[in-house]
Design an enzyme around this catalytic site. Structure first.
Site, short mmCIF file in Angstrom:
data_model
loop_
_atom_site.label_atom_id
_atom_site.label_comp_id
_atom_site.label_asym_id
_atom_site.label_seq_id
_atom_site.Cartn_x
_atom_site.Cartn_y
_atom_site.Cartn_z
N SER A 32 0.82 -1.21 0.00
CA SER A 32 0.00 0.00 0.00
C SER A 32 0.86 1.27 0.00
CB SER A 32 -0.95 -0.01 1.20
OG SER A 32 -0.21 -0.10 2.40
N GLU A 105 11.27 -9.13 -4.24
CA GLU A 105 11.74 -7.93 -3.53
C GLU A 105 13.21 -8.09 -3.14
OE1 GLU A 105 7.50 -6.43 -1.67
OE2 GLU A 105 8.78 -7.67 -0.43
#
Ligand code: 5RP
Length: 221
Positions: A32, A105
């Site tokens: 987010s 990531e």
């Protein structure tokens, strides 16, 4: 999410963009806070050469903005990586993987010259481990890995219904107080069937930008 939280995410994302330079290739994380970054990337279309993305979700958003999503194999230098985190300690060692994107990531972080982590101040902790540590595992090894993680003192819980972008499963390890993140990262990496542990200690962030009620706090490694 409250308006205040949304505002903090927008502010740290804007502060992270100060590290971006014309002609760079940008590594883009997932979550987010990164979405608040993507919301502000419009003016960079045509100025960045492209992006390397850590998830299918972020890739979709990048393409819809008109930013080319590049294959890391075709990229010689990744100038900047911006991503969120689930926890950070004062040495900028992180827990990541709440969004199940930890493997890509970690790869993008490893390839980046500078890793700027964006989060709100609640993510800064004294000792990592209050947030359950995500571990991506090959599906057939899930129970085997879970037993070994229990042997390291944790309580692994299968994240039911989640399949990662790489087709794997996630174990969330509860109850760890991670006093030595480097050693634990190495130990978990040794377990057969582990793809990635969401402990970023060998490759911590270089800069941590924390959203606070008073503005953005910057911590540098
Ligand atoms: C995804 C991640 C995210 O960076 C982490 O979960 C933080 O997300 P958010 O910005 O939504 O708090 O590691 O795998």
């Amino acid at each position: 999410m409250s308006d205040q939280q949304q505002l903090m995410k927008r502010r740290v994302a804007a502060a992270a963009l100060e590290f971006l330079e014309d002609g760079m290739i940008l590594g883009v994380g997932t979550g987010s806070t990164v979405n608040a970054l993507l919301d502000q990337l419009g003016p960079w279309v045509g100025r960045v050469r492209g992006a390397v993305s850590s998830s299918e979700g972020s890739s979709i958003r990048l393409r819809s903005l008109g930013i080319p999503v590049l294959d890391l194999n075709d990229v010689e230098e990744l100038g900047l990586y911006i991503d969120g985190a689930d926890e950070s300690n004062a040495r900028l060692q992180l827990i990541k993987g709440g969004g199940a994107a930890l493997t890509r990531e970690k790869i993008v972080a490893a390839a980046a010259r500078t890793f700027v982590c964006i989060a709100d101040e609640t993510k800064l902790v004294g000792t990592l481990g209050r947030f359950p540590l995500p571990v991506e595992v090959i599906p057939m090894a899930r129970a085997l890995v879970a037993r070994q993680l229990a042997g390291l003192g944790g309580r692994p819980v299968h994240r039911a219904g989640v399949v990662t972008d790489n087709g794997n499963h996630i174990l969330d390890v509860h109850g760890l107080a991670i006093e030595d993140p480097l050693s634990l990262e190495s130990a978990i990496n040794q377990i057969a069937g582990v793809v990635t542990v969401g402990l970023f200690a060998r490759r911590p962030a270089d800069v941590l930008l924390l959203g606070t009620a008073d503005g953005v706090r910057r911590i540098t490694a």
